[in-house]
Design a protein around this motif. Structure first.
Motif, short mmCIF file in Angstrom:
data_model
loop_
_atom_site.label_atom_id
_atom_site.label_comp_id
_atom_site.label_asym_id
_atom_site.label_seq_id
_atom_site.Cartn_x
_atom_site.Cartn_y
_atom_site.Cartn_z
N LYS A 121 0.67 -1.15 -0.14
CA LYS A 121 0.34 0.31 0.15
C LYS A 121 0.79 1.18 -0.21
CE LYS A 121 -4.02 -0.43 -0.08
NZ LYS A 121 -5.29 0.11 -1.15
N GLN A 124 2.42 1.57 -3.34
CA GLN A 124 1.17 1.99 -4.23
C GLN A 124 1.42 3.92 -4.26
OE1 GLN A 124 -2.38 -0.13 -3.14
NE2 GLN A 124 -1.85 -1.55 -4.55
N GLN A 127 4.07 5.46 -5.36
CA GLN A 127 3.98 5.54 -6.98
C GLN A 127 2.52 6.44 -7.57
OE1 GLN A 127 5.50 3.95 -9.26
NE2 GLN A 127 4.42 5.60 -11.23
#
Length: 135
Positions: A121, A124, A127
Motif C-alpha cells: 500500500k 502504491q 507511485q
C-alpha cells in the motif's frame, strides 16, 4: 458535496456491521444475527431503539411500506471506517499518522503477510504521488 458521517456508537456500529454483511434486515433479523450467547443477547426493544437512533442520525434508511419495517445502511462501511480512523488519529495521536502507523508496526503482532500488505500500500501511494502533476 460529501455526505456527513454521523457519530456512531460502539453498540450502533455492531448493528451497522451486521447490516453491511447481511443487507436490509428487520429488527428481529438483526437481533438473531448478533453473535452472542443467549444471556448476553440484548432485548428486542434495545435493538429497535438503536436502529431507530441510527435512522434518526441518517445512518439507516427505513422502509416503512413493509411490515415489519426493513432497515438498510444509508452510509457505506468504508466511509464510516475512514471517518472513525480519522477521529481516532486526531483524538489519540494529535493527527500524526506516522505515530499511529509506527505504533501499530512496533506494538502489534502483525504477521509477515500483514507487513507485506502495508508495504504494498505504501508503494502504491508513493507511485501515485510521483505521478501527480506539480502545482
Amino acid at each position: 458535496m460529501a455526505k456527513r458521517i454521523p457519530h456512531i456508537t460502539e453498540a450502533e456500529l455492531r448493528i451497522m456491521k451486521l447490516l453491511w454483511q447481511h443487507g436490509p434486515s428487520t429488527v428481529r433479523q438483526v437481533l438473531e444475527s448478533l453473535p452472542m450467547s443467549d444471556e448476553d443477547r440484548p432485548a428486542y426493544t434495545t435493538v429497535m431503539t438503536l436502529m431507530k437512533q441510527l435512522a434518526d442520525k441518517g445512518a439507516l434508511v427505513v422502509d416503512r411500506e413493509r411490515q415489519p419495517f426493513v432497515y438498510k445502511p444509508a452510509v457505506r462501511r468504508d466511509q464510516v471506517f475512514r471517518h472513525r480512523v480519522s477521529e481516532f488519529l486526531h483524538e489519540v495521536f494529535d493527527g500524526q499518522a506516522v505515530d499511529l502507523v509506527l505504533r501499530l508496526v512496533e506494538d502489534e503482532q502483525l504477521s509477515v503477510e500483514d507487513l507485506r500488505q502495508i508495504e504494498a500500500k505504501v508503494r502504491q501511494r508513493e507511485q501515485v504521488e510521483r505521478n501527480r502533476p506539480a502545482d
